[in-house]
Design a protein around this motif. Structure first.
Motif, mmCIF file in Angstrom:
data_model
loop_
_atom_site.group_PDB
_atom_site.id
_atom_site.type_symbol
_atom_site.label_atom_id
_atom_site.label_comp_id
_atom_site.label_asym_id
_atom_site.label_seq_id
_atom_site.Cartn_x
_atom_site.Cartn_y
_atom_site.Cartn_z
ATOM 1 N N SER A 19 0.732 -1.112 -0.329
ATOM 2 C CA SER A 19 0.106 0.144 -0.047
ATOM 3 C C SER A 19 0.917 1.392 0.006
ATOM 4 O O SER A 19 0.573 2.309 -0.523
ATOM 5 C CB SER A 19 -0.805 -0.145 1.057
ATOM 6 O OG SER A 19 -0.235 -0.263 2.415
ATOM 7 N N ALA A 22 2.490 1.576 -3.439
ATOM 8 C CA ALA A 22 1.405 2.081 -4.356
ATOM 9 C C ALA A 22 1.359 3.598 -4.292
ATOM 10 O O ALA A 22 1.057 4.133 -5.356
ATOM 11 C CB ALA A 22 0.001 1.271 -4.049
ATOM 12 N N SER A 28 -2.889 2.198 -8.012
ATOM 13 C CA SER A 28 -3.874 1.391 -7.157
ATOM 14 C C SER A 28 -3.156 0.259 -7.021
ATOM 15 O O SER A 28 -2.336 -0.150 -7.418
ATOM 16 C CB SER A 28 -5.134 1.480 -7.966
ATOM 17 O OG SER A 28 -4.881 0.429 -9.007
ATOM 18 N N LEU A 29 -3.628 -0.414 -5.817
ATOM 19 C CA LEU A 29 -3.175 -1.500 -5.243
ATOM 20 C C LEU A 29 -3.068 -2.892 -6.634
ATOM 21 O O LEU A 29 -2.285 -3.522 -6.579
ATOM 22 C CB LEU A 29 -3.990 -2.177 -3.999
ATOM 23 C CG LEU A 29 -3.522 -1.517 -2.946
ATOM 24 C CD1 LEU A 29 -4.330 -1.789 -1.782
ATOM 25 C CD2 LEU A 29 -1.945 -1.658 -2.435
ATOM 26 N N PRO A 30 -4.413 -2.824 -7.134
ATOM 27 C CA PRO A 30 -4.580 -3.918 -8.223
ATOM 28 C C PRO A 30 -3.440 -3.715 -9.381
ATOM 29 O O PRO A 30 -2.949 -4.714 -9.731
ATOM 30 C CB PRO A 30 -5.787 -3.791 -8.731
ATOM 31 C CG PRO A 30 -6.593 -3.279 -7.535
ATOM 32 C CD PRO A 30 -5.693 -2.352 -6.829
ATOM 33 N N ALA A 31 -3.332 -2.194 -9.792
ATOM 34 C CA ALA A 31 -2.333 -1.998 -10.936
ATOM 35 C C ALA A 31 -1.127 -2.294 -10.293
ATOM 36 O O ALA A 31 -0.006 -2.846 -11.197
ATOM 37 C CB ALA A 31 -2.544 -0.550 -11.198
ATOM 38 N N SER A 33 0.024 -4.523 -8.079
ATOM 39 C CA SER A 33 -0.046 -5.885 -8.221
ATOM 40 C C SER A 33 0.358 -6.727 -9.330
ATOM 41 O O SER A 33 0.974 -7.564 -9.711
ATOM 42 C CB SER A 33 -1.191 -6.617 -7.489
ATOM 43 O OG SER A 33 -1.313 -6.444 -6.258
ATOM 44 N N ARG A 34 -0.539 -6.004 -10.479
ATOM 45 C CA ARG A 34 -0.299 -6.498 -11.881
ATOM 46 C C ARG A 34 1.166 -6.227 -12.202
ATOM 47 O O ARG A 34 1.546 -7.048 -13.211
ATOM 48 C CB ARG A 34 -1.461 -5.791 -12.774
ATOM 49 C CG ARG A 34 -2.860 -6.529 -12.670
ATOM 50 C CD ARG A 34 -3.719 -5.982 -13.669
ATOM 51 N NE ARG A 34 -3.804 -4.577 -13.906
ATOM 52 C CZ ARG A 34 -4.923 -3.871 -13.129
ATOM 53 N NH1 ARG A 34 -5.555 -4.545 -12.458
ATOM 54 N NH2 ARG A 34 -4.484 -2.555 -13.238
ATOM 55 N N ARG A 37 3.527 -8.700 -10.799
ATOM 56 C CA ARG A 37 3.242 -10.262 -11.661
ATOM 57 C C ARG A 37 3.906 -10.005 -13.004
ATOM 58 O O ARG A 37 4.358 -11.011 -13.427
ATOM 59 C CB ARG A 37 1.920 -10.448 -11.507
ATOM 60 C CG ARG A 37 1.251 -10.808 -10.045
ATOM 61 C CD ARG A 37 -0.014 -11.459 -10.153
ATOM 62 N NE ARG A 37 -0.448 -11.829 -9.091
ATOM 63 C CZ ARG A 37 -0.187 -12.538 -8.164
ATOM 64 N NH1 ARG A 37 0.713 -13.641 -8.704
ATOM 65 N NH2 ARG A 37 -0.915 -12.792 -6.763
ATOM 66 N N ARG A 50 3.644 -14.317 -1.076
ATOM 67 C CA ARG A 50 2.273 -13.566 -0.646
ATOM 68 C C ARG A 50 2.177 -14.206 0.660
ATOM 69 O O ARG A 50 1.569 -15.456 0.799
ATOM 70 C CB ARG A 50 1.141 -13.563 -1.589
ATOM 71 C CG ARG A 50 1.038 -12.709 -2.875
ATOM 72 C CD ARG A 50 2.234 -12.662 -3.982
ATOM 73 N NE ARG A 50 2.014 -11.661 -4.923
ATOM 74 C CZ ARG A 50 3.215 -11.829 -5.897
ATOM 75 N NH1 ARG A 50 4.202 -12.538 -5.950
ATOM 76 N NH2 ARG A 50 2.944 -10.535 -6.660
ATOM 77 N N ARG A 53 -1.876 -10.456 3.803
ATOM 78 C CA ARG A 53 -1.962 -9.328 2.767
ATOM 79 C C ARG A 53 -0.562 -8.466 2.480
ATOM 80 O O ARG A 53 -0.424 -7.715 2.042
ATOM 81 C CB ARG A 53 -2.783 -8.203 3.752
ATOM 82 C CG ARG A 53 -4.095 -8.634 3.768
ATOM 83 C CD ARG A 53 -5.031 -7.278 4.323
ATOM 84 N NE ARG A 53 -6.494 -7.677 4.707
ATOM 85 C CZ ARG A 53 -7.426 -6.913 5.065
ATOM 86 N NH1 ARG A 53 -7.014 -5.800 5.490
ATOM 87 N NH2 ARG A 53 -8.832 -7.367 5.015
#
Length: 308
Positions: A19, A22, A28-31, A33-34, A37, A50, A53
């Motif tokens: 967080s 980010a 954003s957190l999802p962005a 994370s992507r 990856r 992972r 959290r």
């Protein structure tokens, strides 16, 4: 793989929090994370485990971080070189030095720089060498003038030694100890002592050995300050004594304001001052002018020291 992904990876490594990273890289957190990856897919190794959290760096991440930092640095440096070619002598210059040097060098140096390049923006930092070294490594300043030992063993730092300092106990002109021969530490102890500027552990240990002082050595000093005005006021008003470098007192001694005391044993310490900057980093033309001013300052000071 691109350097944006590397910056995302390094933000997580440095902050230890997905967080927080980010927020720093404005994703954003999802962005984020992507992005991580995608980098793992390119490298074909897991960079983080992972756990709940949180993310825990793997051995691969620790091994890759240094090279990633170099790639990010090299990209920034390539853009910087092109910008310098376009800007000429316009643009920012940030540098630092210790308080004792700033007392005699900083103002004339800044005036020479801005007079020679009116479009130049100068930012200065007056701090001890350890703080300046940290600022250099964070790329907050382009160079600093200070203790060359700070970068002696760091391959990312270029060092230019300029002056091997002599040391002496100093007092105001007309001090009760002025002109007396072979003063002992008991003579000095009759007056308050001021520790001025940065002194590393090796210097403090040597000072303690020379005069048989107990540790911690700081307990023998009434005041520890980097402010030249405070040092001068204490010397004048309460006859304080200051162990200092020849370069920090050259102007006051020449003006007859400060005297060097004859102390037995003499204050034999080791300190070499010079210019420290990031190795391999392109400098603005104004930085080269700044280096010339610093070199000339030390050369002139050494001539004055030799003459006295």
């Amino acid at each position: 793989m691109n350097t944006r992904q590397l910056r995302h990876f390094l933000a997580v490594m440095d902050l230890g929090s997905l967080s927080a990273a980010a927020e720093q890289v404005h994703l954003s957190l999802p962005a984020l994370s992507r992005s991580l990856r995608a980098l793992e897919d390119v490298l074909r190794v897991p960079l983080f485990d992972r756990e709940g959290r949180g993310l825990v760096p793997t051995t691969y991440a620790h091994a890759y971080a240094q090279r990633a930092r170099r790639m990010v640095f090299d990209e920034k440096e390539a853009a910087r070189e092109l910008a310098l070619m376009r800007a000429g002598e316009l643009g920012p210059l940030a540098f630092g030095m210790g308080a004792s040097l700033a007392h005699s060098l900083l103002a004339p140096m800044v005036m020479q720089l801005v007079t020679g390049a009116p479009g130049l923006r100068v930012r200065t930092m007056v701090q001890s060498s350890d703080v300046l070294f940290a600022a250099l490594m964070r790329e907050e300043i382009d160079f600093f003038v200070g203790d060359v030992r700070m970068g002696a063993h760091d391959p990312d730092v270029a060092v230019e030694p300029l002056h091997e300092c002599g040391f002496a106990w100093t007092a105001r002109a007309g001090h009760p100890l002025a002109g007396k021969r072979a003063l002992q530490v008991a003579d000095l102890a009759r007056f308050p002592w001021v520790l001025s500027g940065y002194a590393d552990e090796a210097v403090l240990r040597r000072l303690a050995q020379l005069y048989g002082l107990t540790q911690p050595l700081e307990n023998h000093f009434a005041v520890d300050t980097t402010d030249p005005a405070t040092v001068r006021a204490m010397m004048v008003d309460i006859d304080a004594l200051v162990p200092g470098t020849d370069i920090s007192t050259v102007i006051e001694v020449a003006a007859g304001q400060t005297v060097l005391l004859d102390v037995d044993p003499p204050l034999e310490l080791e300190l070499t001052l010079g210019i420290l900057r990031r190795a391999g980093r392109t400098v603005v033309p104004a930085a080269d002018r700044a280096f010339a001013i610093v070199r000339r300052f030390f050369a002139d000071a050494q001539a004055q020291i030799a003459s006295r």
